[in-house]
Every structure is written in C-alpha cells, then in structure tokens.
Design an enzyme around this catalytic site. Structure first.
Site, PDB file in Angstrom:
ATOM      1  N   LYS A 159       0.838  -1.203   0.000  1.00 10.10           N
ATOM      2  CA  LYS A 159       0.000   0.000   0.000  1.00 10.10           C
ATOM      3  C   LYS A 159       0.875   1.256   0.000  1.00 10.10           C
ATOM      4  O   LYS A 159       0.681   2.164  -0.777  1.00 10.10           O
ATOM      5  CB  LYS A 159      -0.926  -0.026   1.222  1.00 10.10           C
ATOM      6  CG  LYS A 159      -1.830   1.159   1.322  1.00 10.10           C
ATOM      7  CD  LYS A 159      -2.787   0.999   2.476  1.00 10.10           C
ATOM      8  CE  LYS A 159      -3.486   2.323   2.756  1.00 10.10           C
ATOM      9  NZ  LYS A 159      -4.377   2.241   3.912  1.00 10.10           N
TER      10      LYS A 159
ATOM     11  N   GLU B 235      10.737  -4.687   3.891  1.00 11.75           N
ATOM     12  CA  GLU B 235      10.820  -6.078   3.434  1.00 11.75           C
ATOM     13  C   GLU B 235      10.436  -6.192   1.966  1.00 11.75           C
ATOM     14  O   GLU B 235      11.118  -6.841   1.157  1.00 11.75           O
ATOM     15  CB  GLU B 235       9.892  -6.982   4.271  1.00 11.75           C
ATOM     16  CG  GLU B 235      10.311  -7.165   5.717  1.00 11.75           C
ATOM     17  CD  GLU B 235       9.742  -6.102   6.658  1.00 11.75           C
ATOM     18  OE1 GLU B 235       9.376  -5.001   6.172  1.00 11.75           O
ATOM     19  OE2 GLU B 235       9.681  -6.366   7.871  1.00 11.75           O
TER      20      GLU B 235
ATOM     21  N   LYS C 201      10.364  -0.077  13.694  1.00 13.36           N
ATOM     22  CA  LYS C 201      10.898   0.195  12.343  1.00 13.36           C
ATOM     23  C   LYS C 201      11.966   1.286  12.404  1.00 13.36           C
ATOM     24  O   LYS C 201      13.020   1.186  11.770  1.00 13.36           O
ATOM     25  CB  LYS C 201       9.763   0.642  11.412  1.00 13.36           C
ATOM     26  CG  LYS C 201       8.763  -0.441  11.052  1.00 13.36           C
ATOM     27  CD  LYS C 201       7.749   0.083  10.039  1.00 13.36           C
ATOM     28  CE  LYS C 201       6.605  -0.902   9.841  1.00 13.36           C
ATOM     29  NZ  LYS C 201       5.592  -0.436   8.917  1.00 13.36           N
TER      30      LYS C 201
END
Ligand code: F6P
Length: 534
Positions: free
Chosen positions: A204, A210, A498
C-alpha cells in the site's frame, strides 16, 4: 465508557460472579431446547454458541452493551464511509470492495466506480495471463507468479489461495514471499525461470522495507536474463503510491490501485487479491467477494441476537473482560484453512491490540486478546493438552466444513468426529469418580471440563463460504473495538521498531552508534559485527 466504573460493566461482573458455579452440562440439562435456541445462521455459515457459559440473562446484558455503544449506528457509519479511522482521519471501506456497484451507498458512487474499474482491470489482466496472451519478453506465456508483500499485503491472499486450492485451475503457480530473510526469496528464485515469471509487488505504501528489498532482489534477478527494455512485461504493482512503484520500473499501466480508505489487513478484497484471480480465475475471486458481501448485509441488517459477528464479539468480551481469558484460539478442522489463524492474528491483534481510548485516555480494562490456533486434528497432538487441563482460560472457535472436496469418506468422518469430540470433551470434562483405575494417577487424569467453545459449520469450503467467514471475523473485531472504545484501523504500535531498526542497521553498516542504543543491544550488535562476512 467500559471498565469497572461503568454500571453495565458492573452488572456483567456481578452476573459473572453469580454464574461462577454454573456447569455447562447442567444448563443443557435444564433446557432441552438450548442447542436449538443458541445457534444462528448467516451467509451460509451456522454458529452453534450453545456451549458457552451464558444464559438468557447474559444475552440481555449483551444486548444492553450493544445498545449503550450504539452498535447498529456504528456499523452504518463504517459502511457509509464516515471517518471511523479517526486518528488517521479516514474511512474504512473494505465492505465497499465487495459490494456490487449497483448496491453501493449513494454517497460513495465515485469510490464504487473506482472499485468497479479496478476489478475490470484485474479481470482483464488475470484473463490475459491465464490465456497466455500476456507473455514474457521472449514471447513465452507466464507460468509462475512471485507475489511480494508483507502483513496484509501477503497473509490474506496467501491464506485464500491455499484455502481454495480445489478451485485453482490452469498451470500457473504462485509463490508468496514476505520475509526480509533471504532464505525464502533465494529458494523461490532458484526454482523460477525469468522468461516465464511475473513479479507482483503489493505494498500500500511502497515504503515497506521487506517488500522493497525483496522487490529489488527479484528485479536484479530478472535483469540477469530479461533485457532492460522488457523488464516491465514481468512486473505488476499494487499500491497507493504510484511514484514509489514507478521508481522500481513498473509501467504505469501495470500499477493497480489501493486506496487510503482500505487498511492493509483488510486489503485482500482489493487488487492485493490479484494473484488469486490469476491462479484460481477471476470468477472464483468474485465469488469470494460475493460471500463477504453476503456477510456484510447480514451484519448490517440482522437484529440482536441473530447477528453473528455481534454474537462472536460479545462472547469474546465476556471471556476476555469478565472471565480473565487472555487468548483466543481458532481451530479450523480443515487442512486447507491452516493459514487462517495467522491471517486472523494480524486482523485482530493489529486492530485491537491498543491501549488508548477514543477519548485519548489509557484504558483500565483489557482489549484485544492474543489470537493463535492451528488446524485440527494436528493440534490435538500438540497444544490441546493445555486446553483440556491447563490453568489458562482460552476462548475457542472450532471451524468445520461439512462436505470435503475429496471422496475419502472414512478420513472425513474421523475428522468431523474428532472436531465434535474436542468441544464435547472440553465441556464435559472427566470427574475423579469416572476414573476408577490407577489411583496413583487419578488427579493427573482428572479433567475439569466446563470449558466453553463456539462451533462454526458450513456446507463446503467454497469461495463464498470463505469470503463470509473472513468477513465474519472482520466485523467481530470491529464490534469489539467499538465496545472497547478503541480505533481498530490504525497501527501506530509498529512504528517505533521500524525506526530503531534503521538506526541499528546504520550502526551495523559502520555509522556511529545512535545514543538511543542501549548497552545490551550494542553488545549484541557487536557479536554480529564480529561474525559478519564482509
Ligand atoms: O507494519 C504494519 C503494516 O503497515 C501492516 O498494517 C500492513 O499490512 C503491512 O505493514 C504492509 O504494509 P504495506 O502494504 O504498506 O507494505
């Protein structure tokens, strides 16, 4: 506001205390009609909720909880595109993705038109690939899809593809790759041929580490054989970030849309489902959407207590908030549904694993459970021991298609018998008196019973039934979020890891240590650096 200060919450708590000695088997004994009364049907699914620690009084309290939280109104708000994802100021319109255009809400005509156009493109792309009209650079038809994505851009389509394996047609295979761990993509690429492979990059945001890294690796692999000018014949992207996809060399006509009003974990109904349309045919994908749409209609229209998602939601709240259950297990008795628990894990835990209320306060009650599970009968030889005799209260859903896609009746009879035996054994238990041999192990063989469960059955694992089943859980999660006063549609909790991953990666790559890296982590990085190949 839920929690101990709420009078309804207190009433449920008092009711729970009063019911503490009640045995399920006695409830059946007292009401010969219980099994018939405590079941309901929706969109081809049947829910038997009679093996739950509830009475009519519990259902009345549930009903008051739904009213207090204006549930039907909340459902309407979601379906009609209000900004129910209030932290990100967006609607959550996964239901629109499966609504036939003619039946879409009047105020969402533009969005419904965009969905219809996207489905038409999916149908045409899937058709071209399946018929061999879409070829690789040297004119050979595509035989292998590698779908790259993670989280909602991966779990849903992979689970559906597996669940509907009897509906796969043609000779195109799809490998689904998510992990940044190259052990997976390396193996997949080694078993693929550039000339006949098409890569779908589903993200999206198109910023996900990844997926970007796997995409780059796959494109580098393509480039070993495919001339640069022809790479785009081997690439499709599904994204809300066209520029991001273009930077990877995906041609504009090969980019399918996602919209900010579809959350990642609700996106299998969008073009993220393209690999399903390619390997199983567009008709199968459409049937999946139709099954989900039938559940949406039920969710919107069915009153309490006939509303299946609301019933599952309330039963979950009953156990998580009033009986101390920390986890919920999903136990499909069908090998093809073995990936369903992982899909529902993301759906539920990323949606309802929240501590801040709608009012911006920290809540003083439990929210989303730990969701786990696995296929029966395998689980019986692994974790069911804890379900029968452990000290944890686990709420359970058994899922059972009645008619298999094979004709090995003996196998299926045993599968069904085992599924039904498990819920019965959990409920009945085994008293000390029933154990007449081996005094030494009596207490070890005692089974307390009175452990509740739901059983969801349906005729066959068709695309329609699967669509309805997934939508059922989506709506269950939504109802619970409304009662817990949390936003099920954001996922801020995944952000910090993250960010820290970036600074640790920089440190590994030779940058100075970020002051936020603690001594333990620094030492672990050092172990890695000492062993790292250069
Ligand atoms: O990190 C969580 C998450 O944002 C999920 O919500 C999402 O399904 C997944 O990552 C993948 O995101 P994207 O489709 O943007 O690559």
């Amino acid at each position: 506001m839920p929690g101990t200060h709420d009078s309804l919450w207190q009433a449920l708590s008092t009711h729970q205390s009063r019911m503490s000695g009640v045995r399920l088997i006695d409830l059946f004994e007292a009401d010969g009609d219980r099994a018939r009364r405590y079941q309901l049907s929706a969109a081809g699914l049947r829910l038997d909720y009679s093996k739950n620690l509830i009475t009519d009084e519990t259902l009345n309290l549930f009903s008051r909880l739904l009213d207090a939280n204006t549930l039907p109104h909340r459902v309407q708000q979601m379906i009609e595109g209000e900004r129910v994802n209030f932290t990100e100021r967006r609607p959550a319109l996964h239901t629109l993705l499966r609504t036939r255009k003619s039946k879409s809400p009047a105020n969402l005509k533009d969005e419904a038109e965009a969905v219809a156009q996207c489905l038409a493109r999916m149908e045409s792309i899937a058709g071209a690939i399946r018929s061999g009209k879409w070829t690789g650079y040297d004119g050979r038809p595509i035989r292998k899809i590698i779908h790259l994505g993670i989280g909602g851009s991966y779990l849903g389509p992979r689970m559906v593809a597996e669940a509907l394996s009897p509906y796969q047609s043609g000779d195109i295979d799809c490998a689904y790759v998510a992990n940044v761990d190259a052990h997976h993509i390396d193996r997949v690429l080694k078993h693929s041929v550039q000339e006949t492979t098409l890569i779908i990059i589903a993200s999206k945001t198109f910023t996900t580490l990844e997926t970007r890294l796997n995409a780059q690796t796959a494109i580098d692999w393509l480039k070993k054989r495919v001339p640069a000018i022809d790479i785009e014949k081997h690439l499709i992207a599904v994204t809300a970030n066209d520029d991001g996809a273009a930077q990877f060399g995906v041609a504009a006509e090969n980019i399918l849309p996602m919209w900010d009003w579809v959350g990642g974990r609700y996106s299998l109904w969008s073009a993220v489902g393209l690999p399903i349309a390619i390997t199983h045919g567009f008709k199968t994908f459409r049937a999946l959407l139709d099954g989900a749409a039938a559940m949406d209609l039920h969710f919107e229209d069915a009153p309490w207590p006939d509303n299946m998602p609301m019933m599952l939601a309330l039963l979950g709240i009953w156990y998580h908030n009033f009986h101390g259950a920390q986890s919920h297990a999903v136990l499909p008795y069908d090998h093809r549904l073995r990936l369903l628990p992982a899909h529902l894990q993301q759906l539920d835990m990323e949606s309802n694993g929240k501590s801040a209320t709608t009012e911006g306060m920290a809540n003083n009650y439990d929210t989303g459970p730990i969701v786990w599970g696995g296929e029966g009968t395998n689980g019986q030889h692994a974790f069911h021991q804890l379900l029968h005799q452990g000290t944890r209260f686990v709420s359970l859903d058994f899922i059972l298609p009645l008619v298999p896609h094979h004709n090995m009746t003996e196998h299926h009879d045993w599968l069904v018998a085992n599924c039904l035996a498990q819920s019965q054994a959990l409920m009945r238990g085994r008293s000390i008196e029933e154990i007449d041999d081996e005094p030494r192990t009596k207490s070890h063989r005692y089974m307390p019973g009175n452990r509740p469960s739901n059983t969801i059955v349906f005729d066959k694992l068709t695309p329609e039934a699967l669509g309805a089943l997934i939508a059922l859980y989506e709506h269950k999660v939504f109802c619970q979020a409304m009662i817990w006063h949390i936003n099920p549609f954001d996922q801020y909790g995944v952000e910090l890891g993250k960010i820290m991953g970036e600074s640790i990666h920089d440190f590994i790559s030779g940058a100075d240590k970020d002051p936020s890296i603690d001594p333990s982590t620094e030492q672990l990085v050092q172990f890695y650096k000492d062993r790292r190949k250069h």
